[in-house]
Motif scaffolding. Structure first.
Motif, PDB file in Angstrom:
ATOM      1  N   ASN A  68      37.740  33.018  60.687  1.00  0.00           N
ATOM      2  CA  ASN A  68      38.777  33.542  61.574  1.00  0.00           C
ATOM      3  C   ASN A  68      39.764  34.391  60.774  1.00  0.00           C
ATOM      4  OD1 ASN A  68      37.791  32.178  63.874  1.00  0.00           O
ATOM      5  ND2 ASN A  68      38.797  30.301  63.211  1.00  0.00           N
ATOM      6  N   GLU A  69      40.120  35.558  61.314  1.00  0.00           N
ATOM      7  CA  GLU A  69      41.046  36.455  60.637  1.00  0.00           C
ATOM      8  C   GLU A  69      42.488  36.174  61.073  1.00  0.00           C
ATOM      9  OE1 GLU A  69      40.043  40.544  61.123  1.00  0.00           O
ATOM     10  OE2 GLU A  69      38.507  40.510  59.579  1.00  0.00           O
ATOM     11  N   ILE A  70      43.403  36.263  60.111  1.00  0.00           N
ATOM     12  CA  ILE A  70      44.831  36.101  60.377  1.00  0.00           C
ATOM     13  C   ILE A  70      45.524  37.374  59.907  1.00  0.00           C
ATOM     14  CG2 ILE A  70      46.901  34.746  59.914  1.00  0.00           C
ATOM     15  CD1 ILE A  70      45.069  32.396  59.191  1.00  0.00           C
ATOM     16  N   TYR A  71      46.203  38.060  60.826  1.00  0.00           N
ATOM     17  CA  TYR A  71      46.950  39.268  60.474  1.00  0.00           C
ATOM     18  C   TYR A  71      48.408  38.862  60.278  1.00  0.00           C
ATOM     19  CZ  TYR A  71      49.109  43.854  60.810  1.00  0.00           C
ATOM     20  OH  TYR A  71      49.848  44.986  60.554  1.00  0.00           O
ATOM     21  N   ALA A  72      48.962  39.111  59.081  1.00  0.00           N
ATOM     22  CA  ALA A  72      50.316  38.654  58.761  1.00  0.00           C
ATOM     23  C   ALA A  72      51.134  39.789  58.161  1.00  0.00           C
ATOM     24  CB  ALA A  72      50.268  37.470  57.784  1.00  0.00           C
ATOM     25  N   GLU A  73      52.460  39.736  58.407  1.00  0.00           N
ATOM     26  CA  GLU A  73      53.389  40.720  57.854  1.00  0.00           C
ATOM     27  C   GLU A  73      54.510  39.981  57.122  1.00  0.00           C
ATOM     28  OE1 GLU A  73      54.701  43.029  61.159  1.00  0.00           O
ATOM     29  OE2 GLU A  73      52.862  44.211  61.283  1.00  0.00           O
ATOM     30  N   ILE A  74      54.763  40.399  55.875  1.00  0.00           N
ATOM     31  CA  ILE A  74      55.814  39.809  55.041  1.00  0.00           C
ATOM     32  C   ILE A  74      56.864  40.886  54.780  1.00  0.00           C
ATOM     33  CG2 ILE A  74      56.319  38.639  52.868  1.00  0.00           C
ATOM     34  CD1 ILE A  74      54.450  37.079  54.674  1.00  0.00           C
ATOM     35  N   THR A  75      58.152  40.545  54.956  1.00  0.00           N
ATOM     36  CA  THR A  75      59.212  41.533  54.738  1.00  0.00           C
ATOM     37  C   THR A  75      59.387  41.802  53.248  1.00  0.00           C
ATOM     38  OG1 THR A  75      60.934  39.832  54.640  1.00  0.00           O
ATOM     39  CG2 THR A  75      60.398  40.735  56.806  1.00  0.00           C
ATOM     40  N   LYS A  76      59.633  43.083  52.902  1.00  0.00           N
ATOM     41  CA  LYS A  76      59.900  43.432  51.514  1.00  0.00           C
ATOM     42  C   LYS A  76      61.219  42.815  51.045  1.00  0.00           C
ATOM     43  CE  LYS A  76      57.372  47.811  51.173  1.00  0.00           C
ATOM     44  NZ  LYS A  76      57.492  49.256  50.864  1.00  0.00           N
ATOM     45  N   ASN A  77      62.201  42.800  51.930  1.00  0.00           N
ATOM     46  CA  ASN A  77      63.497  42.186  51.600  1.00  0.00           C
ATOM     47  C   ASN A  77      63.470  40.712  51.983  1.00  0.00           C
ATOM     48  OD1 ASN A  77      64.179  45.230  52.450  1.00  0.00           O
ATOM     49  ND2 ASN A  77      65.649  44.553  50.920  1.00  0.00           N
ATOM     50  N   GLY A  78      63.501  39.853  50.987  1.00  0.00           N
ATOM     51  CA  GLY A  78      63.546  38.419  51.241  1.00  0.00           C
ATOM     52  C   GLY A  78      62.205  37.730  51.292  1.00  0.00           C
ATOM     53  N   GLY A  79      61.105  38.485  51.500  1.00  0.00           N
ATOM     54  CA  GLY A  79      59.775  37.876  51.544  1.00  0.00           C
ATOM     55  C   GLY A  79      59.585  36.902  52.696  1.00  0.00           C
ATOM     56  N   LYS A  80      60.099  37.239  53.902  1.00  0.00           N
ATOM     57  CA  LYS A  80      60.000  36.358  55.064  1.00  0.00           C
ATOM     58  C   LYS A  80      58.739  36.672  55.878  1.00  0.00           C
ATOM     59  CE  LYS A  80      64.101  34.601  54.204  1.00  0.00           C
ATOM     60  NZ  LYS A  80      64.267  33.201  53.745  1.00  0.00           N
ATOM     61  N   LEU A  81      58.159  35.631  56.477  1.00  0.00           N
ATOM     62  CA  LEU A  81      57.051  35.816  57.408  1.00  0.00           C
ATOM     63  C   LEU A  81      57.637  36.261  58.743  1.00  0.00           C
ATOM     64  CD1 LEU A  81      54.042  35.573  58.133  1.00  0.00           C
ATOM     65  CD2 LEU A  81      54.466  33.175  58.726  1.00  0.00           C
ATOM     66  N   ILE A  82      57.480  37.554  59.048  1.00  0.00           N
ATOM     67  CA  ILE A  82      58.088  38.102  60.261  1.00  0.00           C
ATOM     68  C   ILE A  82      57.122  38.102  61.438  1.00  0.00           C
ATOM     69  CG2 ILE A  82      57.481  40.493  59.695  1.00  0.00           C
ATOM     70  CD1 ILE A  82      60.177  41.334  60.883  1.00  0.00           C
ATOM     71  N   PHE A  83      55.818  38.134  61.130  1.00  0.00           N
ATOM     72  CA  PHE A  83      54.829  38.206  62.215  1.00  0.00           C
ATOM     73  C   PHE A  83      53.483  37.719  61.689  1.00  0.00           C
ATOM     74  CE2 PHE A  83      51.363  40.340  64.402  1.00  0.00           C
ATOM     75  CZ  PHE A  83      51.680  40.133  65.728  1.00  0.00           C
ATOM     76  N   PHE A  84      52.762  36.966  62.518  1.00  0.00           N
ATOM     77  CA  PHE A  84      51.341  36.729  62.253  1.00  0.00           C
ATOM     78  C   PHE A  84      50.651  36.427  63.572  1.00  0.00           C
ATOM     79  CE2 PHE A  84      51.822  32.044  62.277  1.00  0.00           C
ATOM     80  CZ  PHE A  84      50.570  31.643  62.729  1.00  0.00           C
ATOM     81  N   ASP A  85      49.365  36.708  63.579  1.00  0.00           N
ATOM     82  CA  ASP A  85      48.601  36.537  64.807  1.00  0.00           C
ATOM     83  C   ASP A  85      47.158  36.238  64.435  1.00  0.00           C
ATOM     84  OD1 ASP A  85      48.030  36.395  67.475  1.00  0.00           O
ATOM     85  OD2 ASP A  85      47.727  38.536  67.742  1.00  0.00           O
TER      86      ASP A  85
END
Length: 664
Positions: free
Chosen positions: A482-499
């Motif tokens: 199963n694939e997980i698409y994730a986005e990490i913010t450059k500032n702070g390294g926060k998980l902002i989105f995944f699906d």
């Protein structure tokens, strides 16, 4: 006298000897080991001692012969016994081999029988699933018909009660809307035809210009071709070295011109390819917005998935700056990922929800803007702009590409999961205050965020932006593929989105339990001060919308959406952009009107049952308001009244269903 006696004695001795031999022979037959008693006198016996030993010698030879015969027979018997044993062993081996073959045959037949039974059971289950799907579809159609009938009934009631003036206004308005819609469709068709005709004409023109340019090059080369007379003498005097140098320089210049032309034509062709793919995506998105058949939806999603890959491939061949490439690539990747997710859902026998169709509409609008920008760019580009763009210089094409990339930042509208969910960031981006991290650190963090997801592969696919914040994009795969698409913010390294999309077939966890699981997951991300505002479930997946709560006030700009699989009890999606962009300590101040004054503002036909202070986003500004939940005999509403001016800001209708609450 003596002679006669001698003859007689001799004759008697022979007779006695013969008798003794016969006696010995007979005795040998009966008792070979016992000697025969002699009847003759001692004198005769002494004289004939040698003949006594003759029978013993004959007995020994016979024993040897007999023993040899016995040994030979014994060896032959042993040989026959050995051959019999070998023959029996071969027979046993043959029987054993035959038994093994028969056993394998039985096992094979049993396996085939089991496979047939399994296949039969699978076909039976598939048939049952088709029947269930058919029944569900029938029930959905029946429900839809009932809704349409109810709407028609309501419309008839409304038409009965409307006055003549209202009827005339309604008919005029509806007629005007129909005319405007027909005009809009006609104009769109005309523009499409004009664009295609202009594109064909431009392509023919470019083709003719290329041919003309090649003819001019050939003519120019012929003009500069040296003559023979005096040129020959000059060449001989200058030497062979000068001739070779001139030839190399001339051939090199021609090849450079040809390479330059080929590169220009290649970029031009790639731009046309991008426009064509974007146009296909526009058509497919437009059809998907209104398609109701599952098979048609599946075909359109497959086309969109292929188009996104083609667009990504074409984008890699265009020399745009990194920011523009990242913007467009991020949109294309998200489109492909969302199409793959919806395909998986349709493959499991489920239907697309209204929220998912709204997302499709959002992607359609973003792609339409991108297509218009690219088409305008191709229609108006000149050779000088293309040449400057190709060599990395400043040109209008670079600016237009940048505008097209920025157009992909359009925020989604009309999301139906919570009030004011489409407002986005309304103040200063709080992420810009945090330290920027490297891509290596982002990869470490994304592995930590998905520590319990059994991730087998992690791959960074590029960078992107959202609301002015830089992002690192990752694609992860778990042990099941199963694939997980994730986005990490450059500032702070926060998980902002995944699906991700997981097969969820059973309801093992109710909404309340899913709420607890989602809160636990948010706590691992450092998010604790939230309250669930709306809960619903579709397709065995719980959709929960959280808002921050500070000093008893619901802060809607700080919104988080979480998806939880009700079969496995784990989070399968999150969107924390609103919370991360807007989360900060606030000073709300005291409301200028009281709770009772706010209740007096709403209609007398509404019965309130809950009142909360809330911070909502209106026209890009945060407003403190009273959130009043109220109802009538048939409907439930949320009414927001400004806590300072006392004016009614917004009203939402809440529809209750088996899956929870929905905003309309």
């Amino acid at each position: 006298m003596k002679k006669e006696i001698g003859k007689n004695v001799s004759s008697g001795a022979k007779k006695v000897e013969r008798v003794e031999k016969e006696t010995a022979y007979e005795a040998e037959k009966t008792e070979p080991k016992k000697p025969v008693k002699k009847t003759a006198s001692k004198k005769t016996s002494v004289k004939k001692s040698t003949p006594k030993k003759e029978p013993a010698l004959k007995e020994s030879k016979k024993d040897v012969k007999r023993k040899k015969a016995e040994a030979k027979e014994k060896a032959a018997a042993e040989k026959r016994l050995e051959q019999a044993k070998k023959k029996a062993a071969k027979k046993e081996e043959k029987l054993l081999k035959r038994a093994k073959i028969k056993e394998k045959k039985i096992e094979k037949e049993a396996a085939l029988k089991a496979k047939k039974l399994e296949k039969k059971a699978a076909l039976k289950e598939k048939k049952a699933e088709r029947i269930r799907a058919k029944q569900e579809k029938k029930a959905a159609l029946k429900e839809k018909k009932l809704e349409q009938r109810a709407e028609k009934t309501a419309r008839r009631e409304m038409l009965k009660n409307e006055s003549k003036a209202e009827k005339q206004k309604r008919i005029a308005r509806e007629k005007k809307e129909r005319v405007a819609l027909r005009r809009q469709k006609s104009e769109a068709r005309d523009k499409a035809r004009e664009r295609k005709a202009a594109a064909r004409e431009a392509a023919h023109k470019r083709k003719a210009e290329n041919k003309k340019h090649k003819r001019e090059q050939r003519t120019e080369r012929r003009k500069h071709a040296p003559g023979f007379g005096g040129w020959l003498a000059a060449v001989i005097s200058l030497g062979t070295a000068a001739l070779a140098l001139a030839t190399v320089v001339t051939a090199g210049a021609v090849r450079m011109n040809e390479m330059d032309t080929a590169a220009t034509n290649g970029y031009r062709s790639t731009l046309y390819e991008m426009v064509s793919v974007s146009e296909d995506m526009d058509n497919n998105f437009s059809k998907l917005r209104v398609a109701s058949g599952r098979e048609e939806q599946r075909n359109l999603l497959i086309d969109l998935l292929v188009d996104s890959e083609l667009m990504e491939s074409a984008l890699e061949r265009i020399p745009v700056d990194s920011a523009t490439s990242t913007d467009i690539s991020s949109f294309v990747n998200r489109t492909g990922s969302y199409a793959r997710r919806l395909l998986s859902k349709l493959a499991s026998g489920k239907t697309l929800s209204e929220t998912e169709l709204n997302t499709v509409n959002y992607l359609y609008e973003v792609n339409a803007a991108l297509y218009n920008e690219l088409n305008d760019l191709v229609m108006h580009m000149s050779d000088s702009d293309l040449h400057a763009f190709m060599n990395g210089g400043k040109s209008d094409m670079q600016n237009k590409f940048s505008e097209a990339g920025q157009g992909t930042h359009k925020d989604p509208e009309e999301i139906v999961d919570a009030p004011f969910s489409g407002e986005g960031n309304v103040g200063e981006n709080q992420l810009t205050k945090q330290e920027e991290i490297t891509s290596e650190r982002a990869e470490q963090l994304v592995k930590e965020y998905f520590n319990g997801y059994h991730v087998a592969e992690t791959r960074m696919t590029g960078e992107g932006t959202a609301h002015g914040a830089g992002l690192y994009n990752f694609v992860l795969k778990d042990e099941s593929g199963n694939e997980i698409y994730a986005e990490i913010t450059k500032n702070g390294g926060k998980l902002i989105f995944f699906d991700t999309y997981e097969e969820c077939h059973q309801k093992n966890f109710d909404l309340e339990t899913c709420d607890s699981l989602a809160r636990e997951y948010l706590a691992t991300l450092g998010i604790k001060d939230v309250e669930a505002s709306f809960l619903s479930d579709t397709g065995m997946v719980a959709n929960i919308t959280y808002v921050s709560k500070q000093d008893g006030v619901r802060v809607y700009p700080e919104m988080i959406r979480v998806r939880v699989c009700e079969e496995k009890g784990r989070v399968v999606g999150i969107d924390a952009s609103g919370y991360l962009f807007n989360h900060t300590d606030r000073n709300f101040g005291d409301p200028e009107i009281g709770k009772n004054a706010a209740l007096d503002v709403i209609s007398k036909d509404l019965t309130p049952y809950e009142v909360n202070l809330s911070l909502v986003a209106v026209n890009g500004e945060e407003v403190l308001a009273y959130e009043i939940a109220c109802y009538t005999e048939t409907d439930t509403f949320l009414v927001y009244v400004d806590a300072k001016s006392g004016e009614e800001i917004q009203m939402f209708r809440i529809r209750e269903g088996e899956g929870g609450k929905y905003i309309r």
